[in-house]
Design a protein around this motif. Structure first.
Motif, PDB file in Angstrom:
ATOM      1  N   PRO A   8       0.802  -1.234   0.000  1.00 30.77           N
ATOM      2  CA  PRO A   8       0.000   0.000   0.000  1.00 30.77           C
ATOM      3  C   PRO A   8       0.833   1.282   0.000  1.00 30.77           C
ATOM      4  CG  PRO A   8      -0.951  -1.600   1.512  1.00 30.77           C
ATOM      5  CD  PRO A   8       0.360  -2.172   1.053  1.00 30.77           C
ATOM      6  N   SER A   9       2.033   1.251   0.566  1.00 31.22           N
ATOM      7  CA  SER A   9       2.844   2.467   0.593  1.00 31.22           C
ATOM      8  C   SER A   9       3.252   2.914  -0.796  1.00 31.22           C
ATOM      9  CB  SER A   9       4.099   2.240   1.449  1.00 31.22           C
ATOM     10  OG  SER A   9       4.928   1.229   0.893  1.00 31.22           O
ATOM     11  N   MET A  10       3.209   2.004  -1.784  1.00 36.33           N
ATOM     12  CA  MET A  10       3.579   2.369  -3.147  1.00 36.33           C
ATOM     13  C   MET A  10       2.497   3.209  -3.837  1.00 36.33           C
ATOM     14  SD  MET A  10       6.613   1.228  -3.860  1.00 36.33           S
ATOM     15  CE  MET A  10       6.691   1.116  -5.645  1.00 36.33           C
ATOM     16  N   THR A  11       1.294   3.285  -3.245  1.00 36.98           N
ATOM     17  CA  THR A  11       0.224   4.099  -3.837  1.00 36.98           C
ATOM     18  C   THR A  11       0.333   5.563  -3.422  1.00 36.98           C
ATOM     19  OG1 THR A  11      -1.283   3.626  -1.998  1.00 36.98           O
ATOM     20  CG2 THR A  11      -1.309   2.108  -3.879  1.00 36.98           C
ATOM     21  N   PHE A  12       1.323   5.903  -2.612  1.00 33.63           N
ATOM     22  CA  PHE A  12       1.520   7.284  -2.174  1.00 33.63           C
ATOM     23  C   PHE A  12       2.136   8.101  -3.302  1.00 33.63           C
ATOM     24  CE2 PHE A  12       4.160  10.571  -0.099  1.00 33.63           C
ATOM     25  CZ  PHE A  12       3.171  11.240   0.598  1.00 33.63           C
ATOM     26  N   GLY A  13       1.698   9.341  -3.430  1.00 34.18           N
ATOM     27  CA  GLY A  13       2.278  10.203  -4.448  1.00 34.18           C
ATOM     28  C   GLY A  13       1.761  11.613  -4.339  1.00 34.18           C
ATOM     29  N   ARG A  17      15.375 -14.432 -20.818  1.00 34.56           N
ATOM     30  CA  ARG A  17      14.108 -14.756 -20.167  1.00 34.56           C
ATOM     31  C   ARG A  17      13.890 -13.870 -18.946  1.00 34.56           C
ATOM     32  NH1 ARG A  17      13.667 -20.799 -18.719  1.00 34.56           N
ATOM     33  NH2 ARG A  17      15.552 -20.302 -17.525  1.00 34.56           N
ATOM     34  N   LEU A  18      12.625 -13.613 -18.633  1.00 36.13           N
ATOM     35  CA  LEU A  18      12.268 -12.771 -17.501  1.00 36.13           C
ATOM     36  C   LEU A  18      11.181 -13.432 -16.670  1.00 36.13           C
ATOM     37  CD1 LEU A  18      12.417 -10.043 -15.960  1.00 36.13           C
ATOM     38  CD2 LEU A  18      10.630  -9.215 -17.496  1.00 36.13           C
ATOM     39  N   GLY A  19      11.404 -13.525 -15.362  1.00 39.24           N
ATOM     40  CA  GLY A  19      10.398 -13.967 -14.410  1.00 39.24           C
ATOM     41  C   GLY A  19      10.039 -12.813 -13.482  1.00 39.24           C
ATOM     42  N   ILE A  20       8.843 -12.868 -12.901  1.00 36.88           N
ATOM     43  CA  ILE A  20       8.357 -11.761 -12.077  1.00 36.88           C
ATOM     44  C   ILE A  20       7.837 -12.296 -10.752  1.00 36.88           C
ATOM     45  CG2 ILE A  20       6.840  -9.750 -12.000  1.00 36.88           C
ATOM     46  CD1 ILE A  20       6.557  -9.999 -15.035  1.00 36.88           C
ATOM     47  N   VAL A  21       8.192 -11.604  -9.685  1.00 37.51           N
ATOM     48  CA  VAL A  21       7.706 -11.913  -8.343  1.00 37.51           C
ATOM     49  C   VAL A  21       7.199 -10.614  -7.727  1.00 37.51           C
ATOM     50  CG1 VAL A  21       8.320 -12.722  -6.034  1.00 37.51           C
ATOM     51  CG2 VAL A  21       9.318 -13.821  -8.042  1.00 37.51           C
ATOM     52  N   THR A  22       5.990 -10.623  -7.187  1.00 41.40           N
ATOM     53  CA  THR A  22       5.472  -9.449  -6.497  1.00 41.40           C
ATOM     54  C   THR A  22       5.289  -9.766  -5.016  1.00 41.40           C
ATOM     55  OG1 THR A  22       3.119  -9.952  -6.787  1.00 41.40           O
ATOM     56  CG2 THR A  22       4.236  -8.837  -8.610  1.00 41.40           C
ATOM     57  N   PHE A  23       5.267  -8.715  -4.220  1.00 42.51           N
ATOM     58  CA  PHE A  23       5.039  -8.898  -2.782  1.00 42.51           C
ATOM     59  C   PHE A  23       4.315  -7.678  -2.232  1.00 42.51           C
ATOM     60  CE2 PHE A  23       9.103  -6.677  -3.047  1.00 42.51           C
ATOM     61  CZ  PHE A  23       9.008  -5.711  -2.065  1.00 42.51           C
ATOM     62  N   GLY A  24       3.652  -7.887  -1.087  1.00 43.44           N
ATOM     63  CA  GLY A  24       2.992  -6.793  -0.395  1.00 43.44           C
ATOM     64  C   GLY A  24       1.551  -6.574  -0.780  1.00 43.44           C
ATOM     65  N   ASP A  25       1.050  -7.294  -1.791  1.00 45.23           N
ATOM     66  CA  ASP A  25      -0.329  -7.127  -2.220  1.00 45.23           C
ATOM     67  C   ASP A  25      -1.177  -8.237  -1.623  1.00 45.23           C
ATOM     68  OD1 ASP A  25      -2.454  -6.021  -3.521  1.00 45.23           O
ATOM     69  OD2 ASP A  25      -2.098  -7.057  -5.408  1.00 45.23           O
ATOM     70  N   PRO A  46       5.830  19.993   4.122  1.00 44.54           N
ATOM     71  CA  PRO A  46       5.672  21.439   4.324  1.00 44.54           C
ATOM     72  C   PRO A  46       4.781  21.753   5.520  1.00 44.54           C
ATOM     73  CG  PRO A  46       4.313  20.697   2.502  1.00 44.54           C
ATOM     74  CD  PRO A  46       5.163  19.517   2.904  1.00 44.54           C
ATOM     75  N   ASP A  47       4.956  22.913   6.067  1.00 47.01           N
ATOM     76  CA  ASP A  47       4.171  23.360   7.223  1.00 47.01           C
ATOM     77  C   ASP A  47       2.818  23.865   6.727  1.00 47.01           C
ATOM     78  OD1 ASP A  47       3.191  24.222   9.581  1.00 47.01           O
ATOM     79  OD2 ASP A  47       4.654  25.816   9.904  1.00 47.01           O
ATOM     80  N   VAL A  48       1.803  22.980   6.782  1.00 47.57           N
ATOM     81  CA  VAL A  48       0.461  23.348   6.338  1.00 47.57           C
ATOM     82  C   VAL A  48      -0.534  23.281   7.494  1.00 47.57           C
ATOM     83  CG1 VAL A  48       0.855  22.626   3.954  1.00 47.57           C
ATOM     84  CG2 VAL A  48       0.014  20.964   5.619  1.00 47.57           C
ATOM     85  N   GLY A  49      -0.050  23.234   8.713  1.00 47.25           N
ATOM     86  CA  GLY A  49      -0.938  23.158   9.859  1.00 47.25           C
ATOM     87  C   GLY A  49      -1.228  21.707  10.244  1.00 47.25           C
ATOM     88  N   GLU A  50      -2.350  21.496  10.935  1.00 50.65           N
ATOM     89  CA  GLU A  50      -2.706  20.173  11.398  1.00 50.65           C
ATOM     90  C   GLU A  50      -3.213  19.315  10.241  1.00 50.65           C
ATOM     91  OE1 GLU A  50      -5.391  20.321  14.606  1.00 50.65           O
ATOM     92  OE2 GLU A  50      -4.020  21.354  15.991  1.00 50.65           O
ATOM     93  N   LEU A  51      -2.813  18.036  10.247  1.00 53.20           N
ATOM     94  CA  LEU A  51      -3.230  17.081   9.210  1.00 53.20           C
ATOM     95  C   LEU A  51      -3.800  15.834   9.867  1.00 53.20           C
ATOM     96  CD1 LEU A  51      -0.184  17.209   6.723  1.00 53.20           C
ATOM     97  CD2 LEU A  51      -2.437  18.235   6.397  1.00 53.20           C
ATOM     98  N   THR A  52      -4.735  15.216   9.193  1.00 52.65           N
ATOM     99  CA  THR A  52      -5.257  13.911   9.611  1.00 52.65           C
ATOM    100  C   THR A  52      -4.738  12.873   8.625  1.00 52.65           C
ATOM    101  OG1 THR A  52      -7.261  14.897  10.529  1.00 52.65           O
ATOM    102  CG2 THR A  52      -7.303  12.532  10.049  1.00 52.65           C
ATOM    103  N   LEU A  53      -3.948  11.932   9.111  1.00 49.87           N
ATOM    104  CA  LEU A  53      -3.315  10.941   8.255  1.00 49.87           C
ATOM    105  C   LEU A  53      -3.835   9.541   8.586  1.00 49.87           C
ATOM    106  CD1 LEU A  53       0.402  12.199   8.470  1.00 49.87           C
ATOM    107  CD2 LEU A  53      -1.346  12.782   6.766  1.00 49.87           C
ATOM    108  N   ILE A  54      -3.806   8.679   7.586  1.00 47.53           N
ATOM    109  CA  ILE A  54      -4.233   7.294   7.737  1.00 47.53           C
ATOM    110  C   ILE A  54      -3.054   6.388   7.371  1.00 47.53           C
ATOM    111  CG2 ILE A  54      -5.810   5.504   6.932  1.00 47.53           C
ATOM    112  CD1 ILE A  54      -7.820   7.656   6.288  1.00 47.53           C
ATOM    113  N   ASP A  55      -2.724   5.456   8.243  1.00 48.71           N
ATOM    114  CA  ASP A  55      -1.637   4.513   7.975  1.00 48.71           C
ATOM    115  C   ASP A  55      -2.095   3.517   6.912  1.00 48.71           C
ATOM    116  OD1 ASP A  55       0.444   2.758   7.945  1.00 48.71           O
ATOM    117  OD2 ASP A  55       0.476   2.399  10.115  1.00 48.71           O
ATOM    118  N   ALA A  56      -1.411   3.500   5.773  1.00 47.39           N
ATOM    119  CA  ALA A  56      -1.789   2.617   4.677  1.00 47.39           C
ATOM    120  C   ALA A  56      -1.577   1.153   5.046  1.00 47.39           C
ATOM    121  CB  ALA A  56      -0.986   2.959   3.434  1.00 47.39           C
TER     122      ALA A  56
END
Length: 250
Positions: free
Chosen positions: A101-106, A133-141, A240-250
């Motif tokens: 999920p952290s990879m969806t940050f942007g 030849r190419l093989g693929i392995v994914t993780f974290g999903d 940046p300093d934009v004041g208070e933020l509400t964040l959600i842990d992915a």
């Protein structure tokens, strides 16, 4: 192949952006160590055997292939000699792709996952050329994937499908084995246990979270050429300093 890089995307998933085919063709893989494989290709192998480049001419020994006898040297020395060539072998590469999920940050033009997709496209283009030849392995999903090494167009197509949408691998050209969500350490251990010695492993990740992958990465680097591509976002280093933020842990 050009259409695969210019497909329309939604704003929330813009993709890696335009990827000129001319730029991909200008890239190349450089492997610093000799590889181990059984298919013909353009890379140096560990062993000696059939090939085009001459390694040495030595006296004939029982068991040598008589077809390798160098008759010119044999005639000059009156002792049978054989020609030993350096074989060229195909390179087997593995792409280890982080889909956590952290990879969806942007916060810039695109997400980290979109940048990782661009890296996967470049690796897929390079690693499937000239019989490699190419093989693929994914993780974290939620449904990680294991795509066995494939040659040429099939290997590139598997990369395109995985990079574009890891949960939609319906093409017959890219069969895969879904597994439970795994850690980067488990993905690296899988590659180490599956890949023959002397290949290329490209790890694309933001490397966030526990550092339990350090030991498996070191073990993998002892047997393979390993390239680690870290994907990050400017806001992960400077908020940046934009004041208070509400964040959600992915």
């Amino acid at each position: 192949m050009t259409a695969a890089f210019t497909i329309d995307r939604p704003k929330e998933r813009p993709g890696p952006g335009p990827t000129p085919v001319a730029l991909l063709r200008a890239l190349d893989l450089t492997i610093g160590r000799r590889i181990h494989g059984v298919l013909p290709g353009e890379f140096r192998a560990h062993d000696l055997g059939g090939g085009l480049e001459l390694a040495q001419i030595r006296p004939y020994q029982p068991g040598d292939d008589v077809r390798c006898i160098d008759w010119n040297v044999t005639a000059r020395t009156t002792v049978p000699h054989v020609r030993v060539h350096v074989p060229e072998r195909a390179l087997t590469s593995w792409l280890v792709l982080d889909l956590s999920p952290s990879m969806t940050f942007g916060t810039a033009l695109r997400r980290k996952a979109d940048v990782a997709e661009g890296v996967a496209l470049a690796v897929g283009h390079l690693a499937t050329q000239r019989g490699n030849r190419l093989g693929i392995v994914t993780f974290g999903d939620g449904a990680d994937r294991r795509v066995p090494p494939r040659v040429g167009r099939d290997g590139l197509l598997a990369t395109l499908l995985l990079a574009r949408d890891a949960t939609d691998l319906t093409s017959e050209a890219a069969p895969s084995v879904p597994v439970e969500s795994s850690s980067p350490a488990a993905a690296l251990q899988f590659v180490a246990a599956t890949a023959p010695r002397g290949g290329l492993v490209v790890v694309v990740s933001d490397f966030r979270g526990p550092r339990d992958w350090l030991r498996p990465m070191a073990a993998l680097a002892a047997r393979h050429e390993v390239v680690a591509v870290e994907i990050d976002d400017p806001r992960e280093h400077d908020l940046p300093d934009v004041g208070e933020l509400t964040l959600i842990d992915a």
